[in-house]
Write a protein that holds these residues in place. Structure first.
Motif, PDB file in Angstrom:
ATOM      1  N   SER A  74     104.870  18.800  40.946  1.00 25.25           N
ATOM      2  CA  SER A  74     105.606  18.666  39.701  1.00 25.25           C
ATOM      3  C   SER A  74     105.708  17.194  39.338  1.00 25.25           C
ATOM      4  O   SER A  74     105.544  16.328  40.191  1.00 25.25           O
ATOM      5  N   LYS A 132      98.333  21.433  36.811  1.00 27.11           N
ATOM      6  CA  LYS A 132      98.547  22.857  36.523  1.00 27.11           C
ATOM      7  C   LYS A 132      98.025  23.776  37.613  1.00 27.11           C
ATOM      8  O   LYS A 132      98.475  24.907  37.742  1.00 27.11           O
ATOM      9  N   GLU A 133      97.053  23.293  38.391  1.00 27.85           N
ATOM     10  CA  GLU A 133      96.472  24.117  39.459  1.00 27.85           C
ATOM     11  C   GLU A 133      97.435  24.259  40.646  1.00 27.85           C
ATOM     12  O   GLU A 133      97.295  25.182  41.440  1.00 27.85           O
ATOM     13  N   HIS A 134      98.383  23.347  40.763  1.00 28.19           N
ATOM     14  CA  HIS A 134      99.318  23.367  41.897  1.00 28.19           C
ATOM     15  C   HIS A 134     100.624  24.030  41.486  1.00 28.19           C
ATOM     16  O   HIS A 134     101.640  23.373  41.281  1.00 28.19           O
ATOM     17  N   ASN A 135     100.571  25.360  41.348  1.00 25.07           N
ATOM     18  CA  ASN A 135     101.717  26.078  40.793  1.00 25.07           C
ATOM     19  C   ASN A 135     102.173  27.252  41.656  1.00 25.07           C
ATOM     20  O   ASN A 135     102.799  28.179  41.167  1.00 25.07           O
ATOM     21  N   GLY A 149     103.707  22.891  38.763  1.00 31.39           N
ATOM     22  CA  GLY A 149     102.515  22.791  37.929  1.00 31.39           C
ATOM     23  C   GLY A 149     102.781  22.208  36.557  1.00 31.39           C
ATOM     24  O   GLY A 149     101.908  22.224  35.692  1.00 31.39           O
TER      25      GLY A 149
END
Ligand code: HEM
Length: 83
Positions: free
Chosen positions: A24, A14-17, A52
């Protein structure tokens, strides 16, 4: 086996959004989709919808025939794990 794959939790995913740092999940595997954003035939905005998060369902709805494993081989980060 899963040796060599980074283990990624949902919280971490979720932090990589953001476009500069977008991960993904497709079929249980985590991909860095940032390098592919400018090349996606469906556009960056469409692809960013799954940043994310798990994109499997949307991917299958739009183009189940696309060979994602092959296309994003170099962008594989690891495997999604519970936790
Ligand atoms: C089109 C790849 C994720 C929406 C395409 C095409 C490819 C592709 C190769 C062209 C397909 C064709 O013409 O037969 C990918 C890859 C993805 C991804 C590798 C994952 C990393 C997504 C997601 C969505 C999406 C998650 C929706 C939220 C679309 C749409 C088109 C498209 C709407 C059609 C564009 C058009 O023909 O006008 N994608 N895609 N894609 N993709 Fe994706």
């Amino acid at each position: 086996g899963v040796h060599g794959f980074q283990r990624v939790t949902l919280a971490e995913l979720k932090e990589h959004n953001t476009p500069d740092d977008a991960w993904s999940v497709f079929n249980g595997m985590v991909y860095n989709i940032t390098p592919y954003l400018p090349f996606h035939p469906g556009g960056e905005d469409e692809l960013m919808r799954v940043a994310g998060r798990d994109g499997t369902k949307l991917f299958m709805l739009t183009h189940s025939w696309v060979n994602l494993d092959f296309m994003l081989k170099e962008c594989m980060v690891g495997v999604l794990v519970r936790g």
